[in-house]
Design a protein around this motif. Structure first.
Motif, PDB file in Angstrom:
ATOM      1  N   ASN A   1       5.522  19.250  -9.350  1.00 40.72           N
ATOM      2  CA  ASN A   1       5.717  20.652  -9.739  1.00 40.72           C
ATOM      3  C   ASN A   1       7.194  21.030  -9.795  1.00 40.72           C
ATOM      4  N   LYS A   2       8.017  20.348  -9.004  1.00 40.73           N
ATOM      5  CA  LYS A   2       9.461  20.617  -8.997  1.00 40.73           C
ATOM      6  C   LYS A   2      10.213  19.747 -10.006  1.00 40.73           C
ATOM      7  N   GLY A   3       9.526  18.764 -10.603  1.00 42.46           N
ATOM      8  CA  GLY A   3      10.190  17.898 -11.578  1.00 42.46           C
ATOM      9  C   GLY A   3      11.192  16.957 -10.968  1.00 42.46           C
ATOM     10  N   MET A   4      10.964  16.552  -9.719  1.00 52.39           N
ATOM     11  CA  MET A   4      11.901  15.681  -9.018  1.00 52.39           C
ATOM     12  C   MET A   4      11.102  14.656  -8.209  1.00 52.39           C
ATOM     13  N   PRO A   5      11.437  13.358  -8.278  1.00 50.98           N
ATOM     14  CA  PRO A   5      10.682  12.346  -7.531  1.00 50.98           C
ATOM     15  C   PRO A   5      10.586  12.677  -6.044  1.00 50.98           C
ATOM     16  N   VAL A   6       9.449  12.348  -5.451  1.00 44.83           N
ATOM     17  CA  VAL A   6       9.235  12.649  -4.033  1.00 44.83           C
ATOM     18  C   VAL A   6      10.231  11.887  -3.165  1.00 44.83           C
ATOM     19  N   VAL A   7      10.688  10.707  -3.601  1.00 42.55           N
ATOM     20  CA  VAL A   7      11.667   9.955  -2.806  1.00 42.55           C
ATOM     21  C   VAL A   7      13.001  10.678  -2.729  1.00 42.55           C
TER      22      VAL A   7
ATOM     23  N   THR B   1       0.851  -1.185   0.000  1.00 50.20           N
ATOM     24  CA  THR B   1       0.000   0.000   0.000  1.00 50.20           C
ATOM     25  C   THR B   1       0.888   1.236   0.000  1.00 50.20           C
ATOM     26  N   ILE B   2       0.462   2.252  -0.719  1.00 51.70           N
ATOM     27  CA  ILE B   2       1.185   3.530  -0.775  1.00 51.70           C
ATOM     28  C   ILE B   2       0.243   4.613  -0.246  1.00 51.70           C
ATOM     29  N   PRO B   3       0.596   5.278   0.836  1.00 48.86           N
ATOM     30  CA  PRO B   3      -0.324   6.225   1.479  1.00 48.86           C
ATOM     31  C   PRO B   3      -0.723   7.387   0.574  1.00 48.86           C
ATOM     32  N   ASN B   4      -1.864   7.952   0.870  1.00 52.44           N
ATOM     33  CA  ASN B   4      -2.312   9.166   0.195  1.00 52.44           C
ATOM     34  C   ASN B   4      -1.514  10.337   0.761  1.00 52.44           C
ATOM     35  N   ASP B   5      -0.702  10.944  -0.044  1.00 49.09           N
ATOM     36  CA  ASP B   5       0.210  12.002   0.409  1.00 49.09           C
ATOM     37  C   ASP B   5       0.206  13.120  -0.630  1.00 49.09           C
ATOM     38  N   TYR B   6      -0.962  13.704  -0.824  1.00 49.60           N
ATOM     39  CA  TYR B   6      -1.208  14.613  -1.945  1.00 49.60           C
ATOM     40  C   TYR B   6      -0.223  15.776  -1.983  1.00 49.60           C
ATOM     41  N   ILE B   7      -0.003  16.425  -0.866  1.00 45.99           N
ATOM     42  CA  ILE B   7       0.818  17.652  -0.859  1.00 45.99           C
ATOM     43  C   ILE B   7       2.251  17.356  -1.297  1.00 45.99           C
TER      44      ILE B   7
ATOM     45  N   VAL C   1       3.407  14.711  -2.959  1.00 51.22           N
ATOM     46  CA  VAL C   1       3.481  14.175  -4.320  1.00 51.22           C
ATOM     47  C   VAL C   1       3.302  15.280  -5.353  1.00 51.22           C
ATOM     48  N   VAL C   2       2.288  16.119  -5.180  1.00 49.68           N
ATOM     49  CA  VAL C   2       2.060  17.213  -6.131  1.00 49.68           C
ATOM     50  C   VAL C   2       3.232  18.190  -6.109  1.00 49.68           C
ATOM     51  N   GLY C   3       3.753  18.454  -4.914  1.00 50.32           N
ATOM     52  CA  GLY C   3       4.918  19.339  -4.820  1.00 50.32           C
ATOM     53  C   GLY C   3       6.112  18.795  -5.581  1.00 50.32           C
ATOM     54  N   SER C   4       6.315  17.485  -5.514  1.00 46.82           N
ATOM     55  CA  SER C   4       7.444  16.873  -6.231  1.00 46.82           C
ATOM     56  C   SER C   4       7.239  16.952  -7.742  1.00 46.82           C
TER      57      SER C   4
END
Length: 374
Positions: free
Chosen positions: A347-353, A334-340, A342-345
């Motif tokens: 918009n920055k063009g860089m993976p959230v990890v 399962t991958i949590p809902n982490d909207y802020i 994920v969307v921020g990443s």
């Protein structure tokens, strides 16, 4: 004995160049300095002459630095750029990494920091050849329609797999609605259709020329720019491309979607694991049941098809156990809902990890990568 890593230094500060040379002298058997220049023009000539593995580039102006990094990466796709600057701003770091730099080092550079940076680049450049290692593994991320986050999973899984310098390819085979170029903020000169239209020329040199190396680690082959180009891509071309990538990279991550036919079946035939990505909503589960049943009828066994639940909310009306009962599949991750985050990443063009490694969604995808590589 020829050094494993060849290096060109471009730095306006003579004392800094001298210090780098002195720092690297004890490692001369593995790191060879093939050029040292005080300005970019002179350094570029050295790069053209020697094709070094690494360029150490001083950056004093962000716009100029970005242009220089982009130029080196475009003309010499096999050369890694390490930038050094006195600026601690995260905007500088992100901008230069997005331009193609693989490392950002604060000046003055210590011997240990420089050694670690070059070791990291060395691991990335000098994995064993395809003849000496097992064939790479192909992981496809699939859902028939959009809206469940397959591209988010694919992009971040690829970046997670590449975190230790492992050679990873990220391929957008969602032919009609691919979005990897947007998620990673890249506008490559060459795309998937550049490969398929030159399929007879396919070899390691050609492939590395057309693929874009993203600063998060993976080598990226993006979706076709035009719908007409996508229409011309055949299942046989897809098989050939994936088989070749398997021989060059340790892991190949494929983002795909659309009908259970044609190119998608070619992808699945080539895949070691298929991550069927869904969400815990009634429409998504209904569609998932139809397609999972159809995949099984087509001979895609359950041990190869892993169920991933994206945007997971523990207190949602539909629970994991309900989905497992309906779909007849155990939930793999399962991958949590982490909207802020994920969307921020995006918009920055860089993976959230990469930019938020401590976030719940990053931890889940990093764990997913660990499970897939055991």
């Amino acid at each position: 004995m020829q050094p494993l890593i060849s290096l060109v230094i471009i730095d306006s500060d003579h004392s800094a160049r001298t210090a780098i040379e002195a720092t690297l002298r004890p490692f001369s058997e593995t790191i060879g300095i093939v050029g040292s220049a005080s300005d970019f023009s002179e350094g570029l000539g050295m790069i053209e002459k020697s094709s070094p593995n690494v360029v150490m580039l001083e950056v004093g102006d962000i716009q100029k630095g970005m242009q220089e990094v982009q130029l080196i990466c475009a003309k010499f796709p096999r050369t890694s750029v390490i930038v050094s600057a006195t600026e601690k701003s995260s905007d500088w770091i992100l901008s230069l990494m997005r331009a193609g730099a693989v490392e950002y080092m604060l000046r003055p550079i210590t011997q240990e920091e420089l050694k670690q940076a070059l070791q990291k680049v060395g691991r990335f450049l000098f994995t064993k050849g395809a003849d000496d290692t097992p064939r790479g593994r192909i992981f496809s991320i699939y859902y028939p329609t959009g809206g469940v986050g397959t591209t988010t999973v694919a992009v971040n899984l690829a970046a997670s797999l590449a975190s230790e310098g492992t050679r990873v390819a990220l391929v957008d085979l969602n032919l009609y609605s691919g979005d990897i170029s947007t998620f990673l903020d890249v506008s490559p000169t060459y795309t998937l259709s550049s490969v398929t239209s030159n399929i007879e020329r396919l070899d390691a040199n050609f492939l590395m020329t057309v693929m874009t190396r993203h600063s998060s680690g993976p080598f990226v082959l993006t979706e076709p720019n035009e719908v007409d180009d996508a229409i011309l891509i055949t299942p046989d071309q897809v098989r050939r491309i994936l088989e070749f990538l398997r021989g060059v990279f340790t892991y190949v991550v494929v983002d795909c979607g659309g009908p259970l036919a044609g190119c998608n079946l070619a992808i699945f035939e080539s895949s070691d694991l298929i991550l069927f990505t869904t969400t815990l909503s009634l429409p998504a589960l209904k569609n998932s049941k139809r397609y999972l049943s159809a995949m099984e009828r087509k001979g895609l066994r359950k041990d190869r098809v892993k169920l991933v639940v994206n945007r997971y909310l523990p207190k949602a009306d539909i629970q994991v156990k309900d989905a497992e009962k309906v779909l007849g599949h155990t939930v793999y991750q399962t991958i949590p809902n982490d909207y802020i985050d994920v969307v921020g990443s995006i918009n920055k063009g860089m993976p959230v990890v990469r930019i938020s490694p401590g976030s719940p969604v990053s931890k889940a995808i990093l764990h997913l990568a660990e499970m897939m590589t055991k």
